[in-house]
Design a protein around this motif. Structure first.
Motif, PDB file in Angstrom:
ATOM      1  N   GLY A 130      21.067 102.422  80.996  1.00  0.00           N
ATOM      2  CA  GLY A 130      21.818 101.484  81.132  1.00  0.00           C
ATOM      3  C   GLY A 130      23.590 101.332  80.859  1.00  0.00           C
ATOM      4  N   LEU A 131      23.604 102.618  80.439  1.00  0.00           N
ATOM      5  CA  LEU A 131      25.515 103.294  80.614  1.00  0.00           C
ATOM      6  C   LEU A 131      26.021 103.361  82.785  1.00  0.00           C
ATOM      7  N   THR A 132      24.862 103.565  83.385  1.00  0.00           N
ATOM      8  CA  THR A 132      25.015 103.371  85.111  1.00  0.00           C
ATOM      9  C   THR A 132      25.148 102.195  85.219  1.00  0.00           C
ATOM     10  N   GLY A 133      23.975 100.958  84.491  1.00  0.00           N
ATOM     11  CA  GLY A 133      24.369  99.426  84.701  1.00  0.00           C
ATOM     12  C   GLY A 133      25.684  99.179  84.369  1.00  0.00           C
ATOM     13  N   ILE A 134      26.369  99.285  83.121  1.00  0.00           N
ATOM     14  CA  ILE A 134      27.713  98.963  82.751  1.00  0.00           C
ATOM     15  C   ILE A 134      28.425  99.619  83.703  1.00  0.00           C
ATOM     16  N   ILE A 135      28.464 100.968  83.320  1.00  0.00           N
ATOM     17  CA  ILE A 135      29.501 101.060  84.720  1.00  0.00           C
ATOM     18  C   ILE A 135      30.431 100.733  86.286  1.00  0.00           C
ATOM     19  N   ALA A 136      28.691 100.134  86.547  1.00  0.00           N
ATOM     20  CA  ALA A 136      28.308  99.885  87.953  1.00  0.00           C
ATOM     21  C   ALA A 136      28.898  98.649  88.290  1.00  0.00           C
ATOM     22  N   ARG A 156      27.965  91.055  81.894  1.00  0.00           N
ATOM     23  CA  ARG A 156      26.989  91.196  82.580  1.00  0.00           C
ATOM     24  C   ARG A 156      26.688  92.959  81.754  1.00  0.00           C
ATOM     25  N   ALA A 157      28.053  93.352  81.832  1.00  0.00           N
ATOM     26  CA  ALA A 157      28.282  95.069  80.892  1.00  0.00           C
ATOM     27  C   ALA A 157      28.258  94.559  79.246  1.00  0.00           C
TER      28      ALA A 157
END
Length: 317
Positions: A130-136, A156-157
């Motif tokens: 989830g954190l990886t997706g937020i950063i992306a 989305r983040a």
């Protein structure tokens, strides 16, 4: 005066002892016949009969004394052997108790290690991704020049952040079931089922059968976690309109059943646990087996799902 003590006073060797007994019998017969040597044929006859009688008595008593001594020695040897056996048994029991304590410590350490691996895998599969997706998404919003597209990425983040927060709270709750701090397992399950039903809109009913007994903390926590995971699976995958949770006290076992009327699935076709999160059926099965229990699954496409966890009824001391 020493007639009945002759066996004890004479030497223990057989030949001198028998000779001594005959001398005692001879002396007794002479005194009883009127003195030695006999003075008449009648005295000789009486002396002979009395000598035979005293010889039989002396030898017989000696034989009985020897047999009693042998029996006493055997009894003493048996008592000594029983004492040694009891000592060995006590030592074995002490060693078994120490071994059992060691096994319990090892089992607890193994359970802690399993829980750490499970939690690490769940964090990796949920929070880390989830954190990886937020950063992306944030990087994409920062790199793009279109404000509308940036808002999409920010939205989305935010969704990913909310989802990760829910997963974090679920993991913490799973690690330490606060519902059991002040309530028994039936009370905690009743509260959990009611809250789940209110949150999901799925009609749910909780039932207790059998005579309620106090449980070991680990058993109560394990069954509560299995129920939470089973209800979470029902919410995510079943499409059910109704669900039921039953806790059954069955003598030396306790059983937790979670069932729903959802669309079900084919258990043979269940995919392996992927990277999308969730501990699922494997996690519930591991939890039950950790307490020497077992988990069974009944499911069929179009006919709902039933999960049953059965564990030994370890009582709280």
């Amino acid at each position: 005066m020493g007639y009945f003590d002759a066996v004890h006073l004479l030497p223990p060797r057989p030949a001198p002892a028998r000779a001594g007994l005959l001398v005692v019998a001879l002396t007794m017969a002479g005194s009883q016949a009127g003195g030695l040597p006999p003075r008449s044929p009648l005295q000789w006859v009486a002396f002979g009969a009395l000598f035979a009688l005293n010889s039989v008595l002396a030898v017989g008593l000696s034989h009985l004394g020897v047999k009693e001594a042998e029996k006493a020695a055997e009894r003493a040897a048996t008592i000594a052997e029983l004492a040694r056996t009891n000592a060995r048994l006590e030592q074995a029991l002490a060693e078994n108790a120490a071994l059992q304590a060691q096994l319990l410590v090892q089992a607890r350490e193994a359970g802690v290690a399993d829980e750490r691996r499970r939690l690490a895998a769940e964090i990796h599969d949920t929070l880390a991704q989830g954190l990886t997706g937020i950063i992306a998404q944030l990087q994409a919003a920062d790199a793009g020049g279109d404000p509308g597209q940036a808002r999409v990425h920010l939205h989305r983040a935010a969704d990913l952040a909310r989802h990760s927060l829910r997963e974090a709270r679920r993991s913490v709750q799973d690690l330490s079931p606060v519902a059991l701090e002040h309530d028994t397992l039936p009370e905690a399950l009743k509260t959990t089922v009611a809250a789940w039903s209110e949150r999901t809109g799925i009609t749910a009913r909780f039932t207790v059968t059998g005579t309620e007994e106090p449980l070991h903390d680990e058993v109560a926590a394990t069954l509560l976690r299995i129920a939470q995971e089973a209800l979470a699976n029902t919410e995510r995958h079943s499409g059910a309109a109704r669900a039921g949770v039953t806790l059954s006290y069955m003598g030396d076992e306790i059983t937790l059943d979670v069932r729903d009327d959802g669309h079900g699935f084919d258990p043979v076709a269940v995919p392996a646990r992927g990277r999308s999160g969730g501990f699922g059926l494997d996690g519930m099965r591991v939890r039950a087996e950790r307490l020497a229990g077992r988990l069974t699954l009944e499911a069929e496409p179009g006919h709902g799902t039933a999960i049953s966890a059965r564990v030994p009824l370890a009582r709280h001391d």
